[in-house]
Design a protein around this motif. Structure first.
Motif, PDB file in Angstrom:
ATOM      1  N   THR A  76       0.831  -1.206   0.000  1.00  0.00           N
ATOM      2  CA  THR A  76       0.000   0.000   0.000  1.00  0.00           C
ATOM      3  C   THR A  76       0.866   1.257   0.000  1.00  0.00           C
ATOM      4  OG1 THR A  76      -1.680  -1.233   1.229  1.00  0.00           O
ATOM      5  CG2 THR A  76      -1.945   1.154   1.112  1.00  0.00           C
ATOM      6  N   GLN A  77       1.954   1.234   0.749  1.00  0.00           N
ATOM      7  CA  GLN A  77       2.876   2.373   0.731  1.00  0.00           C
ATOM      8  C   GLN A  77       3.497   2.552  -0.657  1.00  0.00           C
ATOM      9  OE1 GLN A  77       5.278   0.973   4.005  1.00  0.00           O
ATOM     10  NE2 GLN A  77       4.464   2.523   5.407  1.00  0.00           N
ATOM     11  N   LEU A  78       3.837   1.458  -1.299  1.00  0.00           N
ATOM     12  CA  LEU A  78       4.373   1.541  -2.664  1.00  0.00           C
ATOM     13  C   LEU A  78       3.328   2.109  -3.622  1.00  0.00           C
ATOM     14  CD1 LEU A  78       6.270  -1.873  -2.879  1.00  0.00           C
ATOM     15  CD2 LEU A  78       7.302   0.400  -2.777  1.00  0.00           C
ATOM     16  N   ALA A  79       2.075   1.716  -3.431  1.00  0.00           N
ATOM     17  CA  ALA A  79       1.006   2.248  -4.278  1.00  0.00           C
ATOM     18  C   ALA A  79       0.873   3.751  -4.099  1.00  0.00           C
ATOM     19  CB  ALA A  79      -0.310   1.548  -3.956  1.00  0.00           C
ATOM     20  N   LEU A  80       1.018   4.222  -2.855  1.00  0.00           N
ATOM     21  CA  LEU A  80       0.963   5.667  -2.619  1.00  0.00           C
ATOM     22  C   LEU A  80       2.090   6.383  -3.337  1.00  0.00           C
ATOM     23  CD1 LEU A  80      -0.181   8.172  -1.183  1.00  0.00           C
ATOM     24  CD2 LEU A  80       1.323   7.631   0.748  1.00  0.00           C
ATOM     25  N   GLU A  81       3.290   5.820  -3.322  1.00  0.00           N
ATOM     26  CA  GLU A  81       4.412   6.457  -4.001  1.00  0.00           C
ATOM     27  C   GLU A  81       4.172   6.548  -5.506  1.00  0.00           C
ATOM     28  OE1 GLU A  81       6.751   8.028  -2.337  1.00  0.00           O
ATOM     29  OE2 GLU A  81       5.614   7.354  -0.590  1.00  0.00           O
ATOM     30  N   ILE A  82       3.534   5.538  -6.069  1.00  0.00           N
ATOM     31  CA  ILE A  82       3.192   5.587  -7.495  1.00  0.00           C
ATOM     32  C   ILE A  82       2.215   6.725  -7.752  1.00  0.00           C
ATOM     33  CG2 ILE A  82       1.981   4.356  -9.339  1.00  0.00           C
ATOM     34  CD1 ILE A  82       3.114   1.754  -8.210  1.00  0.00           C
ATOM     35  N   ALA A  83       1.223   6.850  -6.876  1.00  0.00           N
ATOM     36  CA  ALA A  83       0.234   7.921  -7.034  1.00  0.00           C
ATOM     37  C   ALA A  83       0.900   9.297  -6.945  1.00  0.00           C
ATOM     38  CB  ALA A  83      -0.851   7.783  -5.980  1.00  0.00           C
ATOM     39  N   VAL A  84       1.791   9.459  -5.973  1.00  0.00           N
ATOM     40  CA  VAL A  84       2.486  10.743  -5.811  1.00  0.00           C
ATOM     41  C   VAL A  84       3.352  11.050  -7.023  1.00  0.00           C
ATOM     42  CG1 VAL A  84       4.206  11.976  -4.438  1.00  0.00           C
ATOM     43  CG2 VAL A  84       2.429  10.648  -3.292  1.00  0.00           C
ATOM     44  N   ASP A  85       4.079  10.053  -7.494  1.00  0.00           N
ATOM     45  CA  ASP A  85       4.931  10.254  -8.672  1.00  0.00           C
ATOM     46  C   ASP A  85       4.115  10.625  -9.902  1.00  0.00           C
ATOM     47  OD1 ASP A  85       7.165   9.705  -7.175  1.00  0.00           O
ATOM     48  OD2 ASP A  85       7.351   7.615  -7.838  1.00  0.00           O
ATOM     49  N   ALA A  86       2.863  10.167  -9.953  1.00  0.00           N
ATOM     50  CA  ALA A  86       1.989  10.482 -11.087  1.00  0.00           C
ATOM     51  C   ALA A  86       1.366  11.869 -10.962  1.00  0.00           C
ATOM     52  CB  ALA A  86       0.895   9.424 -11.218  1.00  0.00           C
ATOM     53  N   GLY A  87       1.578  12.519  -9.816  1.00  0.00           N
ATOM     54  CA  GLY A  87       1.062  13.875  -9.630  1.00  0.00           C
ATOM     55  C   GLY A  87      -0.203  13.984  -8.814  1.00  0.00           C
TER      56      GLY A  87
END
Length: 208
Positions: A76-87
């Motif tokens: 879930t933390q990795l998923a958040l980082e993907i979301a943040v990187d996507a803007g």
């Protein structure tokens, strides 16, 4: 930009009213893929070590990112980082509030991390909806959730108030080891919740 993260754990799909729009990013964290499917949502990105998904989908998801099982961050933390990187500056997390307690507490920490990174959002499984708030105020509208509780996230939080609740709470100090602002109810259309110093979890909930 808004992102939805679907994570593992039991969800009450019939109670979940949060659904992405066409241009929202949809990310599934491992077995959260099954929760997305249960809600009839497509998944743009699937991330995880795939220890709990059971079967990795094929053509249904075009972007599949498998990570090692031995890692520092949860799926879930990795998923958040993907979301943040996507803007993404708004993230809605579906699931993550049932099952293993260590995962649940870790997920609550994600809400605090989001807030401190100026990312709006919350987590819901259909029985509970959780926001994090620190040294600020917010409005919570009346909904199908019967109860609203305030839990101290820090050792001591100061100046906690709830205006519009059934049980008055005015400029109180809450301690993490002695939680008593639990099971309040909204009497009007909205409550104003504020905290002068420290972090709190605002939990809307309904009985099972």
């Amino acid at each position: 930009m808004r992102a939805f993260i679907y994570t593992g754990g039991l969800i009450h799909a019939q109670n979940i009213t949060e659904h992405p729009k066409a241009d929202d990013l949809r990310i599934a964290a491992d077995s959260g893929y099954h929760n997305a499917v249960a809600l009839g949502e497509r998944v743009d990105i699937l991330i995880g070590d795939f220890d709990s998904i059971g079967h990795v989908p094929g053509d249904d998801v075009k972007d599949i990112r498998q990570v090692p099982s031995e890692k520092d961050l949860t799926d879930t933390q990795l998923a958040l980082e993907i979301a943040v990187d996507a803007g993404a500056d708004e993230v809605i997390i579906i699931g993550g509030l049932s099952g293993r307690l260590d995962h649940t507490l870790s997920n609550l920490g994600i809400l605090e991390d989001m807030y401190l990174r100026f990312i709006h959002g919350y987590m819901t499984d259909g029985q509970n909806r959780v926001h994090y708030l620190k040294s600020s105020s917010t409005l919570i509208a009346r909904s199908t959730y019967k109860y609203v509780s305030i839990l101290a996230a820090d050792e001591v939080v100061k100046g906690v108030s709830m205006e519009g609740g059934k049980y008055p709470l005015k400029r109180q100090n809450l301690k993490r080891r002695l939680q008593y602002a639990v099971s309040n109810e909204i009497t009007g259309n909205v409550v104003l919740i504020s905290v002068k110093k420290g972090g709190i979890f605002i939990i809307e909930s309904r009985d099972a």
